[in-house]
Each structure stands twice: as structure tokens, then as C-alpha cells.
Scaffold this motif. Sequence first.
Motif: not given
Length: 442
Positions: A354-366
Motif C-alpha cells: 500500500p501507498f498514498v499518492v497526491i497530485r503534484r498540481t496544487s495551488r492556494p484556493g484548492d
Amino acid sequence: MTAALKRAKPSPFRDYAAYLSRLRRLVGDSNGDAEWNNRVDAALNGQASVELRRIAPVEIRRKFGAFFTGTELSSKLIGTCSGFGAKSVFYDPTCGMGDLLVAAARKLPLCDTLPNTLRQWSKQLTGTDLHREFIDGARMRLVLLARQRHKSQERLEASESEFFPNIRVADGLKETDLYSRASHLLLNPPFGQVASALGCEWAGGRITGAAAFVVAALERAKSGTRMLAILPEVLRSGSFTEQWRKRVCEVAKIHLVQPYGIFDDSADVDVFLLDLSVQADNRTPASCRWTPPPVTCTTIADFFDVHVGRVVPHRDEERGPLRRYIHPRNIPVGTEVTRIVEKRRHSGKAYQPPFVVIRRTSRPGDRYRAAATVILGKRPVAVENHLIVCEPHNKSVAACRSLMAEFHTQGVNEFLDQRIRCRHLTVGSVREIPLNSFDQPA
């Protein structure tokens, strides 16, 4: 003549002439009523940018880096520094319509008469730009500001073009005399990509033009010169710009690094404010804090290995073992994914659930700065490079579930808003996320 005359290229902003004519009439109009003041307020507070957007498509403005600073952002930058006086000399090497110079002029004292004020300001306010339209507009806006501040019926005997001789059409990287005279450099340089100079020690390949401009300006300015700059957020917190930050710290003393937010509604780029003093061979790392200091509590790096996914779509050849394959479009946020239908061949590293992934595209307000998904199953998974992988040290599903819950908290949003405001999260910023309410795995 036997040779044909070489025809000059038309200006990309030639349609701006109509707006400049309106400004010129305003300069000569009587300033004895409220309507005149209202029109001047508009001319000094965003109208120039609105008119530019009306006549020039965004592609043209991007090509030439023509994005005016605006009143709020200009005032915010100038407000980071104080102590302006009769000996202060400001130079904006990419002045555009003069927003930063106008903000500086608001802080300068007035003389006894309007002509004397303009003569004094002409000694103190200098700037360059490649486009004649912007230079003419910057001069007229400064004259309008002086007339408005004087609140006088006095008319100018001279044309506005006779003032501000050192606001002129020129390449801002070649005006060595203006750099040598300046006590303050004002910068909102073009943000577009450029090729790094041959032999550049702090970058290779293509870089943001703002990075190159700042270093070039620092190398041309005299020791003690104060620089106030508006720069893209990636220079403050991006992992690939670390060498640029080191170079700046070698030649300057940092006074302020302050995240700001979106430049404006026409240039969807996060920026920060930089205040520094030129200081040759400065070697004081403690003064070069670009991001918040590392947290001293428990962080993600204490319990997870963090990596960027290894599959680069449209570049990596599809060869090697046939793997289950994930990318941001086939794994819903906030879920646990066991069944992965999409597959591709991949000869590089795959990750064992098992592992966790997060989106690299990210910005304030998301909604979530770290939008997470738990990946389960028994077979290795190929992961696209637009995802960041967090592998639990203890290989437990419980640790992954706890981490996803932690990622989707306001505390993580607030941390990342301060740590990194550019559009892509970095491995370093994710590793530093503090685990405040994390249910630590056994």
C-alpha cells in the motif's frame, strides 16, 4: 538608391496610441473639478492595464512580457521599504507604463511649484522599456500624479516629453549608467522562459526570464543598492531554482521574502515580494531564508518515503513488464483504489502497495492542497510523474489511511500555502508537512 530601404517592424502595441492620446489631453486639461480628479484616479489605478488587455491579445502580452503591475501590488512592494528622500534615485529597467515608478513618486516630497517638483522627480525617477508607447505613457502618468498632488490650477509651459529624460526606450540590461546611479532598483521583470546564458553557473537549459534578469541586475548594481522585486513564486520555493537562490544570497543581503498570491486576473501566476540590498560576496546563509523554517515536530519524512512517480507520459518508451498504471485522471481523490484497469509497459521503478499518492498540481484556493488517494493491491504499480508517492515505512494500510485523512485537513492546506504557492508541489515540501493529528502507526 539601388537597395530597398529596410522597413521598420510595426510596434506590437501600436493600437495603444489612442489611449495615449487620451492621457495627453488629460495632462493638458484644467484640473479644477472633481471630474478631472476622477479621470486621473482611473489613469493611475489600473486603467492602463485594462486598455492594454483590450488592444493586445494575451499571446502578444506573454511574448513581450507586457503585464503591468497595478496599484495594489505596486504599493505593497514600495511599502516594504521606507526612508525615501531627495537623494533617492529609482531605476525600473522594465518600467512598462510606470506603475512602480508612480508608487515610488507617491512617497516623494513635493517642491514649491509643479515645474520644480517635476524637475526634481526627473532626477530621481528613471526607467527603461523596449516599447515607445509605454515610455510615453509612464511619463504622462507621472505628470498627472504631480499635478494631482499639487492641487494647483498651474498649467505646464513645457510638454510632458521634456520631463523625465532618463525614462527612455532602451534595453534594461544594457543601461549601466542608470544602474550605477540608482539607490533603489524596482523590478517586475518578464516571467517567460529564456535560454540560460552560456557558462551560467547557477542554471542550465531554459529558465524563467525573471531569474536571469534579477541576477544580471544585481551584478550591474553598485554595493548598497536596494532592490524591490515582484517575482514568480517558483523562484522562492521551487526545487529546481535552489541554485538561483544561492546565487542571489552570494551577492545580496535579504531583508524580506513575502508570498503575495495571484499577480492579477489576467496573469494567473502566484508571485512573491523580494526586498534585498546588493552586497558583494555576501556569505551569511542565515539571512537567506526563502521559505518558513523547517518544522521541529514530527513530519511525513519520519514515517514515509516520498518520491515523484517515474512514468513520464509521451516520452518514456512502453517496454518492460506490463504494469497496472495510475495517473491523476484514473484515481479519484479521497478514495481507496484496489482495482486498476489501465495498464502500460514500464521498465523503470514501480511501487508496491500500500501507498498514498497526491497530485503534484496544487495551488492556494484548492479544496485540498495535497489531494490524496490510497493505492491498495498486491502487484506493483507504475505511477505517472504528475503524482507524488508516499510509501509507509511499516508497509501498513492503516498508516496510509491515516495519512490521507491528515492530508485533507486545514492544517496541511495552511502549511503548504506558506511553504509553496507555485502550481506544482515538490518532494521537499511534502516531506516537511507536520503530522499534527496523525494517528502514528505502530
